[in-house]
Structures are given as C-alpha cells and as structure tokens.
Design an enzyme around this catalytic site. Structure first.
Site, short mmCIF file in Angstrom:
data_model
loop_
_atom_site.label_atom_id
_atom_site.label_comp_id
_atom_site.label_asym_id
_atom_site.label_seq_id
_atom_site.Cartn_x
_atom_site.Cartn_y
_atom_site.Cartn_z
N THR A 124 -6.54 -3.92 -0.58
CA THR A 124 -7.06 -3.06 0.49
C THR A 124 -7.03 -3.77 1.83
O THR A 124 -7.10 -5.01 1.90
CB THR A 124 -8.52 -2.67 0.18
OG1 THR A 124 -9.12 -2.09 1.34
CG2 THR A 124 -9.37 -3.86 -0.22
N TYR A 148 -17.03 -5.68 -1.42
CA TYR A 148 -15.85 -4.96 -1.92
C TYR A 148 -14.57 -5.67 -1.49
O TYR A 148 -13.71 -6.01 -2.31
CB TYR A 148 -15.86 -3.51 -1.42
CG TYR A 148 -14.56 -2.78 -1.62
CD1 TYR A 148 -14.10 -2.48 -2.90
CD2 TYR A 148 -13.77 -2.40 -0.53
CE1 TYR A 148 -12.88 -1.81 -3.08
CE2 TYR A 148 -12.57 -1.74 -0.70
CZ TYR A 148 -12.13 -1.45 -1.98
OH TYR A 148 -10.93 -0.80 -2.16
#
Ligand SMILES: NC(=O)c1ccc[n+]([C@@H]2O[C@H](COP(=O)([O-])OP(=O)(O)OC[C@H]3O[C@@H](n4cnc5c(N)ncnc54)[C@H](O)[C@@H]3O)[C@@H](O)[C@H]2O)c1
Ligand SMILES: O=c1ccn([C@@H]2O[C@H](COP(=O)(O)OP(=O)(O)O[C@H]3O[C@H](CO)[C@H](O)[C@H](O)[C@H]3O)[C@@H](O)[C@H]2O)c(=O)[nH]1
Length: 341
Positions: A124, A148
């Site tokens: 990501t 995350y």
C-alpha cells in the site's frame, strides 16, 4: 508437430473473497488461470467467489495453507488477506500485527513446506506515510504513520529477506486508492463498516448514512480538499496477473507502485459522483481526519516499464460509473420518504 496442451495453472488467492482479491480472481480466470480462493471470510463475501473453488481457512493455520497448496497443485500465491482499516490499526495494533505480519509469516512457512515459491503481495501507499513530495516513486523513503502501513512495510522487508535466504520470489504491489467496480457489474466494493470516500458518498446518496462529511477543507491543495491517486480495481487486478506472469517466467521480484500518476481532490471526486448520480451530495465539511496527508500521487513508471501496467478503467468518469452501478444494486435506495417526527 504435436501441440502441447498446458493444463491451466492453479493460483492460490488468499483473501480472494474480498474486494481486490475477488476482482483479481476474475482477471485470473479471464487470463486462463484457475483461481483457488483461500479465505476466512472475516471481511470477504461468499458470493464474490465465482471463478473457481474455495477453501475456508485462515492464513495463520500453516498446515491448512500447505494442504491447500498441495491438494490444488498450486503454482503461485496471490496474497490479499489482511486487516485494512487505518483507524482501527491505531486503536488495535495487535490485530494488525497478528493478522498482517504473523499471518504472512505463517503463509510463507506453508509455502516453503509445500514447495511453492512465487508470491504477489498486496502492499500500500500507506508505507510512505506523509511524504513531502509527490509524485511518490518507489525510492521514496518509507515512513509509515500508522500500524497498518507499518505492518505492510514489515512484510515487504520479510519478503526481501526471505528472497535472499530461501527459495521465495515475491512482487509487492503498492496500491494507491483502490476504487470502482467490475465493469460487468458482477462484484464491487462492499464493507461494513465502510470508511472509503467513494462508497461512503454513494451510501449517503442512497440513504444509508447521514453523517457524510468532507474531512478537511484547509489543505494546501487547489480547492483545499485532500488529493489522492484513484486506481480502478480492475486495473489493479490486471497488474496482479502481469506480476504473476513475471514470477512464473522466472524473472526477478521487487516492489511497484500502482497508481495513475494523476491526483483528484475530494471535491473533484464528489462532483464526479454528483454528475453521475444526477444529484448533489450534502456539502457537509468537517475537520481533517487524523493522519491524512494532503496529497498522495504515485509515480508508477516502473510498473509501466516492467509490468506493462497501463490502466484502462482509471479515468474518473469510469471509476464513478462502475462504482455507482454496483452501489445502486448493493445499497438500493432507502428512506426515500423523510421520517415523520
Ligand atoms: N482497498 C484499498 O484501497 C487497498 C489499498 C492498498 C492496499 N490494500 C490491500 O489489499 C488487500 C485487499 O484489500 P481489500 O480492500 O480487498 O480488503 P478486503 O477486506 O475486501 O479483503 C481482504 C480479504 O482477506 C480475507 N482475510 C483477512 N484475514 C484473513 C486471514 N487471516 N486468513 C484468510 N483470509 C483472510 C478477508 O476475509 C477478505 O476476503 C489487503 O491486503 C489490503 O491491505 C487495499
Ligand atoms: O467520508 C469520507 C471518507 C474519506 N474522505 C477523504 O477522502 C480521501 C480518501 O479517503 P479514503 O478513506 O477513501 O482513502 P485513504 O486515502 O484514506 O486510504 C487509502 O490509503 C490508505 C493508507 O493511507 C489505505 O491503504 C487505504 O486502504 C486506501 O484506500 C481522504 O482525504 C479522506 O479524508 C472524506 O472526506 N470523507
């Protein structure tokens, strides 16, 4: 001369019942592969599994993963399984490091045990944190600002260490903002809770949420709202097939940004949604969401050069059209009549 007929290769798609994994299963099947979904259905959907068999299981169960690899004669693994809510990762980091990092270690153990060595990993843009400059190239120093993003960066590090030490070759694909839905309308974006801009705006239009807001109007951007690089999920799916082919061809692993190189502000996205729906959105403006950078735009030239990445569906009207077509079915309009008080 005798023509050799190759049986289609089976690919284990862990997290294949989710949003990006589901669309990738369709792309795999279209490309002649046999996607075998392995999912624990925490956020996945049974009716997104349409292009091959499914194994119910958790990646933290290395024996179950190794069994699936052996019994389906798996040639490579596409790894989408993760927890992926930025805000929740701050309040419950244990869940994120356990599922995303320990889960991937378990998956890798299973692959090594079962003799499967090729992996494509969903990374990501969150690994970059809040970089000072856009567009963001792969050489930008990673500096995640939430657990995350940190969990994804840890996995990338693990993959490069494993590639050096063991028979593992991996490509990490660093997506920017995944969006849109299957152009044929078969599957789309469906989460509970939903935190992402486009589906939330559409849920507001359909009467599912009444607290939709623009998070921050005081960014140093042209219209004051935050800018993101929106990449259609079907283009992401095709990039996975290209990365898979590269690994199956015996070529090197690596990490690639997936985005368009073009940014749109929240306001521009909402205007495009209003144009598609023929209806204005509530203009509610709230404070910035904590941890949101002003602008994230990919430099995806390496993916273009090496993977032949060439987005087909990532223009804003197509993103919004495909998402809206799906959302109207997933969330039929409700509360058409205002409630009597
Ligand atoms: N959607 C985005 O904008 C975006 C952006 C960048 C990266 N990513 C990454 O892409 C991947 C897919 O994201 P998504 O939006 O499709 O999410 P999603 O929640 O729709 O899909 C994740 C899938 O993994 C499954 N899963 C989770 N933990 C599992 C486990 N322990 N064992 C087996 N299955 C498990 C879920 O049930 C679900 O089907 C994730 O790794 C996410 O971090 C997504
Ligand atoms: O109701 C909303 C929801 C979002 N936004 C804004 O819209 C933009 C896009 O927000 P999303 O939540 O749709 O996407 P993010 O850019 O926060 O998230 C993306 O980047 C994250 C890392 O930062 C994760 O990788 C995540 O999966 C990926 O979609 C942001 O400026 C956000 O503040 C709003 O104004 N209102």
């Amino acid at each position: 001369m005798e023509t050799e007929i190759m049986a289609s290769q089976s690919i284990l798609v862990v997290g294949g019942a989710g949003y990006v994994g589901g669309h990738t299963c369709k792309a795999l099947a279209t490309a002649g592969f046999r996607p075998v979904v392995f999912d624990n259905f925490t956020t996945g959907h049974r009716d997104f599994v349409r292009w091959g068999p499914v194994v119910d299981g958790d990646i933290r169960d290395a024996v179950a993963v190794a069994d699936a690899i052996r019994s389906h004669d798996i040639a490579a693994v596409l790894h989408f399984a993760a927890c992926a809510y930025v805000g929740e990762s701050v309040t419950d980091p244990q869940k994120y490091y356990d599922n995303n990092v320990a889960g991937t270690l378990s998956l890798l153990r299973a692959m090594l045990n079962a003799g499967c060595s090729r992996l494509v990993f969903s990374s990501t843009c969150a690994i970059y944190g809040q970089p000072d400059e856009v567009p963001i190239g792969e050489a930008t120093a990673p500096n995640p600002v939430n657990p995350y993003g940190a969990s994804k960066l840890m996995v990338e590090r693990i993959l490069s260490d494993y590639a050096r030490a063991y028979d593992i070759r991996a490509i990490a694909l660093r997506y920017f903002n995944a969006c849109g839905a299957d152009p044929d309308g078969e599957i789309g974006e469906l989460r509970d809770p939903e935190t992402h801009l486009i589906p939330r705006a559409m849920m507001a239009l359909q009467g599912y949420i009444d607290d939709f807001q623009i998070f921050g109007s005081d960014y140093s951007t042209a219209d004051g709202t935050a800018v993101r690089d929106y990449i259609h999920v079907s283009d992401l799916a095709d990039a996975h097939v290209a990365a898979l082919r590269r690994l199956l061809d015996g070529q090197a692993g690596g990490a690639y940004n997936l985005g368009t190189g073009q940014g749109f502000s929240v306001k521009e996205v909402l205007d495009a949604i209003a144009a598609e729906a023929g209806e204005a959105l509530p203009e509610a403006r709230g404070p910035r969401r904590e941890g949101d950078p002003a602008a994230l735009i990919a430099d995806a030239r390496q993916a273009q050069d090496v993977l032949g990445f060439s987005p087909k569906y990532s223009d804003l009207p197509t993103i919004v059209r495909t998402a809206w077509a799906w959302h109207r079915r997933a969330h039929p309009r409700r509360n058409a009549e205002p409630e009597q008080r």
